[in-house]
Design an enzyme around this catalytic site. Structure first.
Site, short mmCIF file in Angstrom:
data_model
loop_
_atom_site.label_atom_id
_atom_site.label_comp_id
_atom_site.label_asym_id
_atom_site.label_seq_id
_atom_site.Cartn_x
_atom_site.Cartn_y
_atom_site.Cartn_z
N HIS A 199 1.05 -1.28 0.01
CA HIS A 199 0.01 0.02 -0.19
C HIS A 199 0.88 1.25 0.00
CE1 HIS A 199 1.00 0.82 4.07
NE2 HIS A 199 0.92 -0.44 4.34
N GLU A 201 -2.11 -6.74 7.44
CA GLU A 201 -0.74 -6.92 7.80
C GLU A 201 -0.67 -7.70 9.28
OE1 GLU A 201 2.17 -6.30 7.78
OE2 GLU A 201 2.68 -4.11 7.83
#
Length: 362
Positions: A102, A207
């Site tokens: 990201h 994550e």
């Protein structure tokens, strides 16, 4: 959420993720610069080196007209991967994973501002400060720009390299990855016959799950409201069942999670025809995926993308020998801003470290 509110069932879910026990993964090297030890991840620029694709010939070129001289490097590479799958047995599958991190999120900017020691032991456990929110962090303007750079590079590769665009798109459920995928792929002029950008949001691509609030996802309803046309995988819970602000997964636990999600991507109903796969995720999760597939450690800057050619093979496995769970750990943290040095975090003497959440989250 208080520690006493964590039920045994929830703690079991946090501590154990079932692994895809019958698939072995390996990286097929020799195709990308990022596979080579001489390539420095800190200076690697995927936009300057054709996603890292090495300029070389392939065995499959011999079957092409004029040995593929009229084709681009990416067209010949795609043909090579197709040939690998054709020659492979039914229990072997090759896919190219486009692993995209990201763009910069507000949590990244806050860590840079406070310094990593202070961030890890206090600020990351808060929802934000007076100027920014980083719980399930959104992209900063710089992060948006990084995603747009990826968008423009994909468009350049489509035009100049006639690259085969992803057959499937998978995205982490955290806001920063959802936004990154949207900015990267929405509006691309895809080649005729290409798979449309209709990503699948997968829980296990998130994550590394720590006590940081940036790892605490929003609700399913919130995600659906953001991108109503995107598919959320079956079984996706309304509220986050993994983050609790108390325990965090170890590297071993995350690798089990990554093995599981790879098992959902390989040998799927789409079969060997869908060989190019986009995965928009996070630095920690991409690192775990690389570890599971036997790739060398390769840290990505925010917004960066690397493709990796992966071989997956179904094997006979003794179920008793398969590790399907790993213990999570408790991470003490300060209750007030810490006294920090360059390399460590020290709580003020008047504020002993605690193992309870500092915020309640969503």
């Amino acid at each position: 959420m208080k520690v006493s509110a964590l039920t045994p069932a929830l703690l079991g879910l946090v501590a154990s993720v079932q692994a895809a026990s019958s698939i072995e993964y390996s990286t097929v090297s020799g195709y990308f610069l990022q596979d080579e030890t001489a390539t420095d991840p800190s200076t690697f620029d995927y936009t300057a080196v054709n996603f890292g694709l090495i300029n070389r010939t392939y065995p499959a070129d011999q079957k092409l007209k004029h040995n593929g001289k009229d084709l681009t490097q990416w067209e010949r590479f795609y043909n090579q991967v197709q040939e690998l799958n054709k020659k492979a047995g039914k229990d072997v599958e090759y896919k190219v994973l486009f692993l995209g991190r990201h763009g910069e999120g507000y949590h990244n900017a806050a860590e840079s501002f406070y310094g990593t020691p202070a961030w890890n032991c206090y600020w990351a456990e808060l929802d934000g400060n007076s100027t920014a929110t980083w719980s399930d962090a959104a992209l900063t303007p710089n992060g948006v720009n990084q995603a747009l750079i990826a968008h423009d590079f994909w468009q350049k590769e489509i035009k100049e390299q006639r690259i085969h665009t992803p057959d499937n798109y998978y995205v982490s459920p955290l806001t920063r990855t959802l936004q990154t995928a949207n900015y990267t792929f929405t509006g691309l002029q895809l080649p005729h016959g290409s798979a449309p950008f209709k990503p699948v949001i997968k829980e296990l691509l998130r994550e590394s799950i720590s006590i940081h609030t940036c790892d605490h996802r929003h609700s399913k309803t919130y995600i659906k409201d953001l991108f109503p046309s995107w598919r959320i995988e079956d079984g996706f819970a309304e509220n986050d069942q993994l983050w609790n602000g108390v325990t965090e997964e170890t590297s071993a636990a995350q690798d089990i999670r990554s093995t599981t999600v790879l098992g959902e991507i390989f040998f799927s109903s789409s079969g060997k025809d869908d060989t190019f796969v986009s995965v928009t995720s996070h630095s920690g999760e991409i690192g775990s995926i690389l570890d599971v597939v036997g790739h060398r450690t390769f840290s990505l800057n925010t917004g960066a993308v690397i493709p990796v050619l992966v071989k997956a093979e179904k094997v006979e496995t003794n179920a008793r020998a398969v590790v399907t769970s790993a213990t999570w750990t408790v991470n003490p943290h300060c209750t007030v801003p810490p006294v920090t040095s360059v390399s460590a975090c020290v709580c003020p003497s008047s504020a002993a470290p605690v193992t309870t959440p500092l915020v309640t989250g969503f």
